[in-house]
Design a protein around this motif. Structure first.
Motif, PDB file in Angstrom:
ATOM      1  N   LEU A 194       0.861  -1.183   0.000  1.00 17.78           N
ATOM      2  CA  LEU A 194       0.000   0.000   0.000  1.00 17.78           C
ATOM      3  C   LEU A 194       0.891   1.225   0.000  1.00 17.78           C
ATOM      4  CD1 LEU A 194      -2.833   1.329   0.325  1.00 17.78           C
ATOM      5  CD2 LEU A 194      -2.540   1.046   2.802  1.00 17.78           C
TER       6      LEU A 194
ATOM      7  N   LEU B 126     -10.376  -0.516   3.249  1.00 16.40           N
ATOM      8  CA  LEU B 126      -9.342   0.439   3.655  1.00 16.40           C
ATOM      9  C   LEU B 126      -9.716   0.997   5.014  1.00 16.40           C
ATOM     10  CD1 LEU B 126      -8.367   2.547   0.539  1.00 16.40           C
ATOM     11  CD2 LEU B 126      -6.802   1.540   2.174  1.00 16.40           C
TER      12      LEU B 126
ATOM     13  N   LEU C  25      -4.814  -1.715   4.315  1.00 21.30           N
ATOM     14  CA  LEU C  25      -5.585  -2.313   3.230  1.00 21.30           C
ATOM     15  C   LEU C  25      -5.756  -3.793   3.542  1.00 21.30           C
ATOM     16  CD1 LEU C  25      -6.793  -2.010   0.317  1.00 21.30           C
ATOM     17  CD2 LEU C  25      -4.571  -2.847  -0.485  1.00 21.30           C
TER      18      LEU C  25
END
Length: 152
Positions: free
Chosen positions: A3, A43, A113
């Motif tokens: 991420l 998220l 994430l």
């Protein structure tokens, strides 16, 4: 799985525009390396340095498995982009940017994430960020973390 953000690197300062002192927009986030079998993404953003408890700033869920990122300000247009958002600890749905107490020192903000094995989470109506995370963890395939810092 990885991420990242084009606006700040891991361990560096989150730009003011993504905080309560600026425009309070969600930052641009991108990811790579999702595992085979990913059905959707979640998220999350939280502040483990908050005075009383972990402060939950954002939970976006039911993000499509073929998605590889969210543009700056995506939280303000979640419905158009096809994902849902939970109620954060500011008691409103969507993104609430970093907003540590004045002179409380440097806070770390964990953007996480989660790759899930299912397409849609069943967290119920108007779920909290915590409820989304609890349900997501039941279907977790992989997790990636990006940490930003902010101080007022």
């Amino acid at each position: 799985m990885q991420l990242s953000s084009s606006s700040f690197a891991n361990g560096t300062t989150i730009p003011r525009r993504f905080t309560c002192d600026g425009e309070d927009r969600s930052p641009p986030l991108g990811w790579t390396g999702a595992p085979a079998g990913t059905g959707s993404f979640v998220l999350l953003c939280d502040d483990p340095d908050a005075p009383a408890k972990i402060w939950h700033h954002w939970a976006a869920y039911d993000i499509a498995a073929d998605c590889v990122g969210l543009a700056e300000g995506a939280a303000q247009h979640a419905g158009k982009q096809g994902f849902k958002q939970a109620t954060n600890d500011f008691r409103r749905p969507g993104y609430g940017g970093p907003c540590p107490p004045h002179r409380h020192g440097r806070h770390r903000y964990h953007f996480r994430l989660l790759a899930l094995s299912i397409e849609h989470l069943p967290p119920g109506n108007d779920p909290s960020c915590q409820a989304v995370e609890r349900e997501a963890r039941k279907h977790l395939l992989a997790e990636a973390v990006l940490v930003g810092v902010y101080e007022r």
